[in-house]
Enzyme design. Structure first.
Site, mmCIF file in Angstrom:
data_model
loop_
_atom_site.group_PDB
_atom_site.id
_atom_site.type_symbol
_atom_site.label_atom_id
_atom_site.label_comp_id
_atom_site.label_asym_id
_atom_site.label_seq_id
_atom_site.Cartn_x
_atom_site.Cartn_y
_atom_site.Cartn_z
ATOM 1 N N ASN A 9 0.873 -1.183 0.000
ATOM 2 C CA ASN A 9 0.000 0.000 0.000
ATOM 3 C C ASN A 9 0.906 1.229 0.000
ATOM 4 O O ASN A 9 1.493 1.562 1.032
ATOM 5 C CB ASN A 9 -0.898 -0.033 1.253
ATOM 6 N N LYS A 11 0.121 4.235 -0.148
ATOM 7 C CA LYS A 11 -0.500 5.433 0.451
ATOM 8 C C LYS A 11 -0.270 6.624 -0.497
ATOM 9 O O LYS A 11 -0.237 6.420 -1.702
ATOM 10 C CB LYS A 11 0.030 5.676 1.868
ATOM 11 N N HIS A 100 -9.460 1.309 5.640
ATOM 12 C CA HIS A 100 -8.136 1.541 6.244
ATOM 13 C C HIS A 100 -8.288 2.519 7.405
ATOM 14 O O HIS A 100 -9.095 3.453 7.339
ATOM 15 C CB HIS A 100 -7.165 2.100 5.195
ATOM 16 N N GLU A 102 -6.628 4.949 8.295
ATOM 17 C CA GLU A 102 -6.428 6.360 7.914
ATOM 18 C C GLU A 102 -7.716 6.918 7.300
ATOM 19 O O GLU A 102 -8.053 8.089 7.502
ATOM 20 C CB GLU A 102 -5.224 6.481 6.969
ATOM 21 N N GLU A 171 -4.878 -4.499 11.158
ATOM 22 C CA GLU A 171 -3.860 -3.449 11.251
ATOM 23 C C GLU A 171 -4.057 -2.671 12.546
ATOM 24 O O GLU A 171 -4.857 -1.728 12.597
ATOM 25 C CB GLU A 171 -3.983 -2.484 10.067
ATOM 26 N N GLY A 177 3.086 2.622 10.703
ATOM 27 C CA GLY A 177 4.053 3.697 10.460
ATOM 28 C C GLY A 177 4.840 4.108 11.693
ATOM 29 O O GLY A 177 5.486 5.152 11.697
ATOM 30 N N SER A 216 4.015 -1.837 10.255
ATOM 31 C CA SER A 216 5.470 -1.913 10.356
ATOM 32 C C SER A 216 6.034 -3.272 9.947
ATOM 33 O O SER A 216 7.003 -3.742 10.551
ATOM 34 C CB SER A 216 5.926 -1.520 11.769
#
Ligand code: 13P
Length: 252
Positions: A9, A11, A100, A102, A171, A177, A216
């Site tokens: 991904n 992003k 996701h 985010e 996730e 991240g 990660s």
């Protein structure tokens, strides 16, 4: 037997030039063959889907499929800025990430919207990658499994047996991240809990659904993670931007 799947991904990263280098490097790395029974997917930002689809074709990258990072819950119409599942299909996508963290956080996306997006993806012949995960506060207060299984239960209530054609990506928000990867055993325990939640609906569906881990993932932790019985691959953010790291994770 569930295949091992690695999804990159990107992003909001990439450029015409860097994408070209990425695909060339991955093509060279995959030339000598990849381990059998695995699938690899790259999810660039929307504007680069066409470029990446073209390059995957040009390099005859049979190992690599194209995916998108999000989709509209609507089929068409007056939804400025949104992208329909039918458009992603036309661009050559086979996978679409939905829900996701985010998107949940920045676009206030709730489980019902995530399920509606997954249905759009399924109706257009692609595979939704449904993301679930708890925040640091939820884990620290001992509610991680309750939160994640609750998110999965909401998807089950809408998607029912169509879940058999979906992937789930666990996730944990605190691992995205941050470099703080959840230990392989913590991830395995959560994946087992997710599978048991699915089995409450249908044991056959539960045994077929691929459950990926994201947060990660790096070349040096992928081997241990992927060796776990309920971890069926990874959804990789930062490390997927480096083609050598992506290849190393694909080979893990
Ligand atoms: P990182 O691999 O950068 O932690 O991102 C994970 C992720 O959000 C993939 O969707």
């Amino acid at each position: 037997m569930r295949p091992l799947i690695v999804i990159g991904n990107w992003k909001m990263n990439g450029s015409l030039a860097s994408n070209q280098d990425w695909v060339k490097t991955v093509a060279r790395g995959m030339e000598s063959g990849m381990p059998a029974g695995r699938k690899f997917v790259v999810c660039p930002p929307f504007p680069y889907l066409s470029q990446c689809a073209g390059m995957i074709k040009e390099h005859s990258l049979a190992f690599l499929s194209l995916g998108a990072q999000d989709v509209s819950a609507q089929s068409s119409g007056a939804y400025t800025g949104e992208v329909a599942a039918s458009m992603l299909k036309e661009m050559g996508c086979s996978y679409v990430i939905v829900g996701h963290s985010e998107c949940r956080l920045l676009h206030h996306e709730v489980d019902e919207v995530v399920a509606a997006k997954a249905l759009e993806v399924l109706d257009n012949g692609m595979t939704p990658v449904i993301c679930v995960g708890e925040t640091a506060d939820e884990r620290n207060s001992g509610r991680a499994q309750e939160i994640v299984c609750g998110q999965v239960a909401k998807q089950v209530s809408v998607l029912q047996d169509r879940l058999a054609d979906c992937l789930i990506a666990y996730e944990p928000v605190w691992a995205i991240g941050t470099g703080k990867v959840a230990s392989a055993q913590v991830v395995q325990d959560m994946h087992r809990a997710i599978r048991l939640q699915l089995a409450e609906f249908d044991e056959d569906v539960a045994s077929h659904v691929g459950i990926l881990y994201g947060g990660s993932v790096k070349p040096d932790n992928a081997v241990e993670l992927f060796a776990m019985p309920d971890i069926d691959g990874g959804l990789v953010g930062g490390a997927s931007l480096n083609p050598q790291d992506f290849l190393a994770i694909c080979q893990a």
